[in-house]
Design an enzyme around this catalytic site. Sequence first.
Site, PDB file in Angstrom:
ATOM      1  N   HIS A  57      -1.882   3.282  -5.506  1.00  9.94           N
ATOM      2  CA  HIS A  57      -2.225   1.982  -6.063  1.00  9.94           C
ATOM      3  C   HIS A  57      -3.275   2.160  -7.149  1.00  9.94           C
ATOM      4  CE1 HIS A  57      -0.853  -0.651  -2.420  1.00  9.94           C
ATOM      5  NE2 HIS A  57       0.047   0.252  -2.761  1.00  9.94           N
ATOM      6  N   GLU A  59      -6.089   0.667  -7.784  1.00 14.39           N
ATOM      7  CA  GLU A  59      -7.485   0.707  -7.349  1.00 14.39           C
ATOM      8  C   GLU A  59      -7.833   2.069  -6.752  1.00 14.39           C
ATOM      9  OE1 GLU A  59      -5.873  -3.503  -6.623  1.00 14.39           O
ATOM     10  OE2 GLU A  59      -5.173  -1.451  -6.312  1.00 14.39           O
ATOM     11  N   CYS A  87      -4.946  -4.970  -1.999  1.00 15.77           N
ATOM     12  CA  CYS A  87      -4.413  -5.003  -0.638  1.00 15.77           C
ATOM     13  C   CYS A  87      -5.512  -4.555   0.326  1.00 15.77           C
ATOM     14  CB  CYS A  87      -3.193  -4.103  -0.528  1.00 15.77           C
ATOM     15  SG  CYS A  87      -3.573  -2.337  -0.660  1.00 15.77           S
ATOM     16  N   CYS A  90      -6.743  -0.910  -0.327  1.00 13.67           N
ATOM     17  CA  CYS A  90      -7.605  -0.784  -1.509  1.00 13.67           C
ATOM     18  C   CYS A  90      -8.926  -1.515  -1.328  1.00 13.67           C
ATOM     19  CB  CYS A  90      -6.868  -1.278  -2.741  1.00 13.67           C
ATOM     20  SG  CYS A  90      -5.462  -0.225  -3.170  1.00 13.67           S
TER      21      CYS A  90
END
Length: 189
Positions: A57, A59, A87, A90
């Site tokens: 992801h 992040e 999410c 993260c």
Amino acid sequence: MQNFFHTKYMEVAIEMAGNALNAGNFPVGAIIVANDEIVGKGFRENASGESDNELDHAEALALKDWLKNKRKGYGTELIAYSTLEPCLMCLGALIINGIDTIVYAVEDPMGGACGSDFNCIKSNYQGQAREDNLYINNRPVIISGVSRLSSLKLFHEFYKSGKIYLRDTVLGIFLMKEGSKLWGEWPQL
């Protein structure tokens, strides 16, 4: 902090999301800022193909980049910018790494975790709750909706191009509906 400051840095996160889109990935970008300087950058990778996974992801990759930069700015105010609400994975990584403020563009009704109740997070050390817990003391400031339209435009382009990643999920349907409200085009399902 003024909205201009957040908009300025969110535009950089949106550029990162554009890099993800150009690479055929889900258009999410993230940066980390300390002392008015970008100290970490990342964009969503491996959303499809042989190496597809749900770990790369934006992040998480921005945090990895920040770690490569020897945690530059640690101990000062750290701000994370993401084009999509982080999410739970993260958000946890951002909190554990001491991010003070999280700014995001578009809400994630499926996996977004920024509305979490931080009061329920407790650490259990040898059977006893600890009051000095990092999770309890580090409750980041959350700011949503910064440059939302610019970020939505990238998601709209992603689905309009025929990509299917998360298309039939709550998030994909939400993003397509939001895009169609703004641009009057509904990507084919």
